[in-house]
Design a protein around this motif. Structure first.
Motif, mmCIF file in Angstrom:
data_model
loop_
_atom_site.group_PDB
_atom_site.id
_atom_site.type_symbol
_atom_site.label_atom_id
_atom_site.label_comp_id
_atom_site.label_asym_id
_atom_site.label_seq_id
_atom_site.Cartn_x
_atom_site.Cartn_y
_atom_site.Cartn_z
ATOM 1 N N TYR A 30 1.139 -1.850 0.046
ATOM 2 C CA TYR A 30 0.128 -0.011 -0.175
ATOM 3 C C TYR A 30 1.240 1.339 0.109
ATOM 4 O O TYR A 30 2.119 1.091 0.597
ATOM 5 C CB TYR A 30 -1.180 0.369 1.706
ATOM 6 C CG TYR A 30 -2.457 -0.629 1.041
ATOM 7 C CD1 TYR A 30 -3.139 -0.796 0.499
ATOM 8 C CD2 TYR A 30 -2.255 -1.475 2.546
ATOM 9 C CE1 TYR A 30 -3.645 -1.860 0.692
ATOM 10 C CE2 TYR A 30 -3.495 -2.738 2.152
ATOM 11 C CZ TYR A 30 -4.157 -2.342 1.095
ATOM 12 O OH TYR A 30 -5.325 -3.616 1.543
ATOM 13 N N LEU A 31 1.043 2.525 -0.684
ATOM 14 C CA LEU A 31 1.157 3.426 -0.544
ATOM 15 C C LEU A 31 0.171 4.539 -0.643
ATOM 16 O O LEU A 31 -1.394 4.812 -1.344
ATOM 17 C CB LEU A 31 2.095 3.414 -1.972
ATOM 18 C CG LEU A 31 2.267 5.133 -1.912
ATOM 19 C CD1 LEU A 31 3.748 5.751 -0.240
ATOM 20 C CD2 LEU A 31 3.628 5.578 -3.596
ATOM 21 N N TYR A 32 -0.589 5.301 0.634
ATOM 22 C CA TYR A 32 -1.297 5.477 0.973
ATOM 23 C C TYR A 32 -0.748 7.420 0.893
ATOM 24 O O TYR A 32 -0.172 7.899 1.101
ATOM 25 C CB TYR A 32 -1.726 5.529 2.315
ATOM 26 C CG TYR A 32 -2.413 3.996 2.643
ATOM 27 C CD1 TYR A 32 -3.475 3.786 2.055
ATOM 28 C CD2 TYR A 32 -2.163 3.354 3.179
ATOM 29 C CE1 TYR A 32 -4.117 2.435 2.351
ATOM 30 C CE2 TYR A 32 -2.634 2.146 3.323
ATOM 31 C CZ TYR A 32 -3.608 1.884 3.135
ATOM 32 O OH TYR A 32 -4.246 0.572 3.563
ATOM 33 N N ARG A 33 -1.516 8.161 -0.059
ATOM 34 C CA ARG A 33 -1.832 9.272 -0.259
ATOM 35 C C ARG A 33 -2.197 10.238 1.111
ATOM 36 O O ARG A 33 -3.403 10.229 0.662
ATOM 37 C CB ARG A 33 -1.911 9.984 -1.777
ATOM 38 C CG ARG A 33 -1.144 11.192 -1.614
ATOM 39 C CD ARG A 33 -1.885 11.568 -3.317
ATOM 40 N NE ARG A 33 -2.940 12.260 -3.644
ATOM 41 C CZ ARG A 33 -2.962 13.601 -3.151
ATOM 42 N NH1 ARG A 33 -3.347 14.740 -2.479
ATOM 43 N NH2 ARG A 33 -4.713 13.408 -3.144
ATOM 44 N N ASN A 34 -1.705 11.085 1.712
ATOM 45 C CA ASN A 34 -2.862 12.007 2.628
ATOM 46 C C ASN A 34 -2.811 13.377 1.470
ATOM 47 O O ASN A 34 -2.862 14.172 1.737
ATOM 48 C CB ASN A 34 -1.448 12.352 3.744
ATOM 49 C CG ASN A 34 -2.109 13.369 4.972
ATOM 50 O OD1 ASN A 34 -3.314 13.574 4.650
ATOM 51 N ND2 ASN A 34 -1.539 13.089 5.383
ATOM 52 N N LYS A 35 -4.923 13.353 1.851
ATOM 53 C CA LYS A 35 -5.024 13.961 1.415
ATOM 54 C C LYS A 35 -5.189 15.234 2.032
ATOM 55 O O LYS A 35 -5.806 16.087 1.355
ATOM 56 C CB LYS A 35 -6.544 13.493 0.525
ATOM 57 C CG LYS A 35 -6.370 11.790 0.412
ATOM 58 C CD LYS A 35 -7.781 11.282 0.292
ATOM 59 C CE LYS A 35 -9.146 12.224 -0.537
ATOM 60 N NZ LYS A 35 -10.037 11.402 -1.232
ATOM 61 N N GLY A 36 -5.020 15.975 3.349
ATOM 62 C CA GLY A 36 -4.792 17.134 3.794
ATOM 63 C C GLY A 36 -6.029 16.681 4.956
ATOM 64 O O GLY A 36 -6.504 18.187 5.632
ATOM 65 N N ASN A 37 -6.804 16.146 4.661
ATOM 66 C CA ASN A 37 -7.876 15.872 5.602
ATOM 67 C C ASN A 37 -8.787 14.828 6.598
ATOM 68 O O ASN A 37 -9.822 15.000 7.464
ATOM 69 C CB ASN A 37 -9.771 16.249 4.607
ATOM 70 C CG ASN A 37 -9.421 14.938 3.828
ATOM 71 O OD1 ASN A 37 -9.116 14.206 3.635
ATOM 72 N ND2 ASN A 37 -10.910 15.288 2.778
ATOM 73 N N GLU B 250 -5.750 7.808 0.485
ATOM 74 C CA GLU B 250 -6.821 7.322 -0.899
ATOM 75 C C GLU B 250 -4.557 6.473 -1.268
ATOM 76 O O GLU B 250 -4.285 7.183 -1.131
ATOM 77 C CB GLU B 250 -6.798 8.351 -1.997
ATOM 78 C CG GLU B 250 -5.536 9.270 -2.341
ATOM 79 C CD GLU B 250 -5.783 9.974 -3.709
ATOM 80 O OE1 GLU B 250 -6.588 9.297 -4.620
ATOM 81 O OE2 GLU B 250 -5.587 10.713 -4.447
ATOM 82 N N GLU B 251 -5.824 5.141 -1.421
ATOM 83 C CA GLU B 251 -4.597 4.451 -1.829
ATOM 84 C C GLU B 251 -3.858 4.576 -3.671
ATOM 85 O O GLU B 251 -4.996 4.630 -4.240
ATOM 86 C CB GLU B 251 -4.821 3.104 -1.305
ATOM 87 C CG GLU B 251 -4.193 2.095 -1.682
ATOM 88 C CD GLU B 251 -2.905 1.571 -2.704
ATOM 89 O OE1 GLU B 251 -1.171 1.620 -2.345
ATOM 90 O OE2 GLU B 251 -3.728 1.483 -3.615
ATOM 91 N N VAL B 252 -2.687 4.533 -3.507
ATOM 92 C CA VAL B 252 -2.143 5.189 -5.025
ATOM 93 C C VAL B 252 -1.356 4.314 -5.193
ATOM 94 O O VAL B 252 -0.439 4.600 -5.920
ATOM 95 C CB VAL B 252 -1.632 6.613 -4.895
ATOM 96 C CG1 VAL B 252 -2.822 7.284 -4.766
ATOM 97 C CG2 VAL B 252 -0.520 6.554 -3.900
ATOM 98 N N GLY B 253 -0.748 3.037 -5.016
ATOM 99 C CA GLY B 253 0.403 2.362 -5.263
ATOM 100 C C GLY B 253 0.234 1.722 -6.525
ATOM 101 O O GLY B 253 1.398 1.159 -7.023
ATOM 102 N N LEU B 254 -0.565 1.234 -6.875
ATOM 103 C CA LEU B 254 -1.074 0.216 -7.603
ATOM 104 C C LEU B 254 -0.853 1.812 -9.273
ATOM 105 O O LEU B 254 -0.273 0.997 -10.067
ATOM 106 C CB LEU B 254 -2.319 -0.021 -8.460
ATOM 107 C CG LEU B 254 -3.228 -0.533 -8.827
ATOM 108 C CD1 LEU B 254 -2.278 -1.885 -9.780
ATOM 109 C CD2 LEU B 254 -4.673 -1.403 -9.499
ATOM 110 N N MET B 255 -1.876 2.389 -8.672
ATOM 111 C CA MET B 255 -1.801 3.510 -9.815
ATOM 112 C C MET B 255 -0.426 4.576 -10.039
ATOM 113 O O MET B 255 -0.127 4.000 -11.204
ATOM 114 C CB MET B 255 -2.600 4.746 -9.590
ATOM 115 C CG MET B 255 -2.214 6.436 -10.513
ATOM 116 S SD MET B 255 -3.850 7.605 -10.157
ATOM 117 C CE MET B 255 -2.477 8.060 -8.329
#
Length: 419
Positions: free
Chosen positions: A290-297, A301-306
């Motif tokens: 998993y690579l989870y991008r922090n949305k700041g709120n 969101e998981e962006v590892g695949l993308m």
């Protein structure tokens, strides 16, 4: 009897090593004289002699994990002290509730250490796995969080290396088989939060016996422990620090609960996209990472695949264990290193303008790492030349076929190229 492993304290001196010149190209040439530090194990002389407890047979998957290490200046005297996680085994856990979770060594003068575990109040028993250190209450003293089986523990530092078990009060006991832990202030409120990865579901009264399943309990034709394939995974945990000494478990609300029940292991917080918000990477055994991008709120969101940071370069799920992030090529963007299972190259994900690329082959990491099971890892500048190197601790999980493998540690010096 447990299998006892002595912890190594390594000191370094530097000597020059000559390596063969790489073929000249129009773009670069590799320097032939690379200073390489020499490390010496001084653990016995330093007093680091408490044994790590495990099982020589490793009949169950829970007996194949554990062994975390942490550094802490528990009394703010300017010298780093050492925490080692003690482990346990199935028999000891069933008979006596496990073992003291950790050992704390205080650094005295002249690189000598003293075991102060009991005096420090670090007496909780169980089956220790990992450790993470941070000042969760902003009182200027580093605190200790320990993961394990049968419940995790938070030790609050009272000063002078004295600790109080505040697990229940803080609400961070967790449960199941917890492995990785990392502190990070994901909402930037000034209070560090805590992420905990969990592995497989373990019922101590009903453990799958060695070799009991043709598909999931054999390795190269040899009867071995079962898992993680075929076993139920656990969800992960995110504890939000309320700032009053208590935490709220918010993994599902934040979107990092691991709804697929992958087998979580190593974890690291880092701001991979340079937006000022700490992101989260979770290494999963036998599944996508998993690579989870922090949305700041408060959500992720998981962006590892993308972004190409979840699988191998050829799209394979790997047996990921340890992870660290660092800018090894000085391009201003964080890269990711992940250790993998035997016959799988350790993964080095280089971050470019459009995401990550697995460069383990071109970086010369792939071939030497394939024979080993990689565990703990970290970027560090071992020779103080300004370029990050990589350290990997290797092991194995199947002593029944242990004669096939040797288990050295590895390090890859960063080779600079002159244009």
């Amino acid at each position: 009897m447990g299998r006892f492993l002595f912890w190594g304290l390594l000191t370094a001196t530097t000597f020059a090593q000559t390596v063969p010149s790489a073929p000249n190209t129009d773009s670069a040439r590799i320097s032939t004289a690379i200073p390489v530090p020499h490390f010496e194990d001084i653990a016995p002389q330093a007093g680091l002699t408490v044994s790590h407890i495990s099982s020589p047979a490793a009949r169950y998957i829970i007996e194949s994990v554990s062994g975390g290490v942490g550094l802490i200046d528990c009394d703010n005297d300017g010298k780093l002290d050492i925490i080692t996680v003690n482990g346990s085994n199935v028999d000891r856990y069933r008979q006596q509730g496990g073992d003291p979770l950790i050992t704390l060594y205080h650094q005295d003068a002249d690189l000598k250490f003293t075991d102060i575990t009991k005096q420090a109040g670090l007496t909780r028993k169980g089956w220790g796995m990992g450790v993470a250190v941070a000042d969760y209450d902003n009182d200027g003293l580093p605190d200790i969080y320990v993961t394990g089986y049968g419940g995790n523990v938070l030790y609050h530092n009272l000063g002078n290396c004295k600790f109080e078990d505040v697990t229940e009060k803080a609400g961070v006991g967790g449960g199941g088989l917890s492995l990785g832990a990392a502190w990070g202030d994901y909402d930037r409120d000034g209070h560090v939060d805590l992420f905990v990865s969990r592995y497989v579901h373990v019922d101590m009264k009903k453990l799958p016996e060695l070799g009991s399943n043709e598909k999931f309990c054999r390795f190269r034709g040899v009867l071995v422990q079962c898992g993680p394939w075929g076993l139920q995974g656990e969800t992960d945990l995110l504890y939000h620090n309320r700032g009053d000494g208590t935490f709220e478990e918010v993994s599902r609300k934040a979107g990092v609960d691991n709804s697929h029940h992958y087998y979580g292991m190593g974890v690291v917080w880092a701001d991979y996209d340079n937006d000022g918000w700490p992101d989260l990477y979770v290494a999963d055994d036998a599944g996508p990472n998993y690579l989870y991008r922090n949305k700041g709120n408060g959500t992720f969101e998981e962006v590892g695949l993308m972004l190409g940071a979840d699988l191998s370069g050829d799209g394979q799920e790997l047996g990921s264990m340890g992870v660290d992030m660092g800018d090894y090529d000085h391009d201003g963007k964080l890269d990711i290193f992940v250790t993998e299972f035997v016959d799988q190259a350790d993964s080095l994900y280089h971050q470019g303008p459009d995401g990550f690329t697995d460069v383990s082959l071109s970086s010369r990491i792939a071939q030497p790492s394939r024979p080993y099971v990689g565990w703990g890892t970290g970027f560090f500048d071992m020779d103080n030349d300004g370029w990050l190197d990589i350290f990997v601790a290797n092991g194995h999980v199947y002593p029944q076929v242990d004669t096939i493998f040797r288990r050295p540690v590895q390090r890859w010096p960063r080779r600079r190229c002159d244009q």
